[in-house]
Motif scaffolding. Sequence first.
Motif, PDB file in Angstrom:
ATOM      1  N   HIS A  97       0.840  -1.203   0.000  1.00 23.56           N
ATOM      2  CA  HIS A  97       0.000   0.000   0.000  1.00 23.56           C
ATOM      3  C   HIS A  97       0.872   1.249   0.000  1.00 23.56           C
ATOM      4  O   HIS A  97       1.966   1.247   0.569  1.00 23.56           O
ATOM      5  N   THR A  98       0.375   2.320  -0.592  1.00 23.57           N
ATOM      6  CA  THR A  98       1.167   3.552  -0.649  1.00 23.57           C
ATOM      7  C   THR A  98       1.199   4.281   0.693  1.00 23.57           C
ATOM      8  O   THR A  98       2.092   5.092   0.938  1.00 23.57           O
ATOM      9  N   ARG A 103      -7.255  10.303   5.603  1.00 23.07           N
ATOM     10  CA  ARG A 103      -7.888  10.056   6.897  1.00 23.07           C
ATOM     11  C   ARG A 103      -8.330   8.599   7.001  1.00 23.07           C
ATOM     12  O   ARG A 103      -8.612   7.955   5.994  1.00 23.07           O
ATOM     13  N   GLY A 104      -8.405   8.121   8.229  1.00 23.88           N
ATOM     14  CA  GLY A 104      -8.997   6.829   8.515  1.00 23.88           C
ATOM     15  C   GLY A 104      -9.985   6.980   9.646  1.00 23.88           C
ATOM     16  O   GLY A 104      -9.611   7.415  10.746  1.00 23.88           O
ATOM     17  N   SER A 137      -6.806  -4.258  -4.029  1.00 20.23           N
ATOM     18  CA  SER A 137      -8.013  -3.495  -4.328  1.00 20.23           C
ATOM     19  C   SER A 137      -7.958  -2.145  -3.619  1.00 20.23           C
ATOM     20  O   SER A 137      -7.145  -1.924  -2.727  1.00 20.23           O
ATOM     21  N   SER A 138      -8.849  -1.249  -4.035  1.00 22.03           N
ATOM     22  CA  SER A 138      -8.739   0.130  -3.582  1.00 22.03           C
ATOM     23  C   SER A 138     -10.115   0.741  -3.340  1.00 22.03           C
ATOM     24  O   SER A 138     -11.114   0.328  -3.935  1.00 22.03           O
ATOM     25  N   TYR A 139     -10.147   1.766  -2.502  1.00 24.13           N
ATOM     26  CA  TYR A 139     -11.359   2.559  -2.312  1.00 24.13           C
ATOM     27  C   TYR A 139     -11.504   3.632  -3.389  1.00 24.13           C
ATOM     28  O   TYR A 139     -12.530   4.293  -3.478  1.00 24.13           O
ATOM     29  N   TYR A 144      -3.159   5.729  -7.090  1.00 25.97           N
ATOM     30  CA  TYR A 144      -1.767   6.171  -7.075  1.00 25.97           C
ATOM     31  C   TYR A 144      -1.598   7.607  -7.561  1.00 25.97           C
ATOM     32  O   TYR A 144      -0.483   8.097  -7.695  1.00 25.97           O
ATOM     33  N   LYS A 145      -2.715   8.281  -7.835  1.00 26.42           N
ATOM     34  CA  LYS A 145      -2.635   9.639  -8.385  1.00 26.42           C
ATOM     35  C   LYS A 145      -1.902  10.585  -7.437  1.00 26.42           C
ATOM     36  O   LYS A 145      -1.043  11.374  -7.873  1.00 26.42           O
TER      37      LYS A 145
END
Length: 262
Positions: A97-98, A103-104, A137-139, A144-145
């Motif tokens: 992961h990057t 926020r989390g 997978s990603s939200y 990666y932008k």
Amino acid sequence: RFGPRQIRAESAMVRRYNASTGAAPFDSLQVADIGDVNVNLYNLPDSCRLIRESYQKIVASGCVPLTLGGDHTITYPILQAVAEKHGPVGLVHVDAHTDTGDRGLGEKIFHGTPFRRCVEEGLLDCGRVVQIGIRGSSYDPDPYKYCRDQGFRVVPAEECWRKTLEPLMAAVRKEMGDKPVYISFDIDGLDPAYAPGTGTPEIAGLTPAQALEIIRGCKGLNIVGCDLVEVAPMYDVSGNTALLGANLLFEMLCVLPGVKTM
């Protein structure tokens, strides 16, 4: 939080010399386990303060810290202390992961945000940041932008499949030059077949051999600190994930400036 303890236990299997590279770190440097950094289990921002203040003393002493984590949040306060001494640093970041989220659960500090916080505070030399093994997978439709916008080099896991990473690391060494570099290695950068003991496993990751190519490929760089994070022993009763972590930390020790070969 039990990761460092388990890595220490498994490190009993790590010996003095690197037979593959000839590195003799214990003959070259003063090496010591200086114990645990105190944290506040009830207050994450205060834990970051405690970590930062501890590392300010460690770095001021001339020590190059190799840190056993712990979740990836810890890299943020460590880099605050490292950059205070060395200025913005280059980063070799191995991870699935990057860790550049904003926020989390509404919080700006957690293990998915450390490198965004570092960018915001000017701790990273963004043109000298490489992130290797990114996948999953990603939200977000373009996860990666943010990294590309900052100037990071993102190397997805797919670009690493079925190949040696020696050419990549030759390019990384050229990009990093002789300026300060920090290595941050999330154990989930490796495939969970090799390292299941982590909180956010992602399939189709790096192999241990590729991990060694990455770390050994950092030899000659001006390394000012390293960490190995996200080992979660409860998910791997065999201890193999922590054993792998201990060996990767040994490999980092073997590429530090000043380490002589046999």
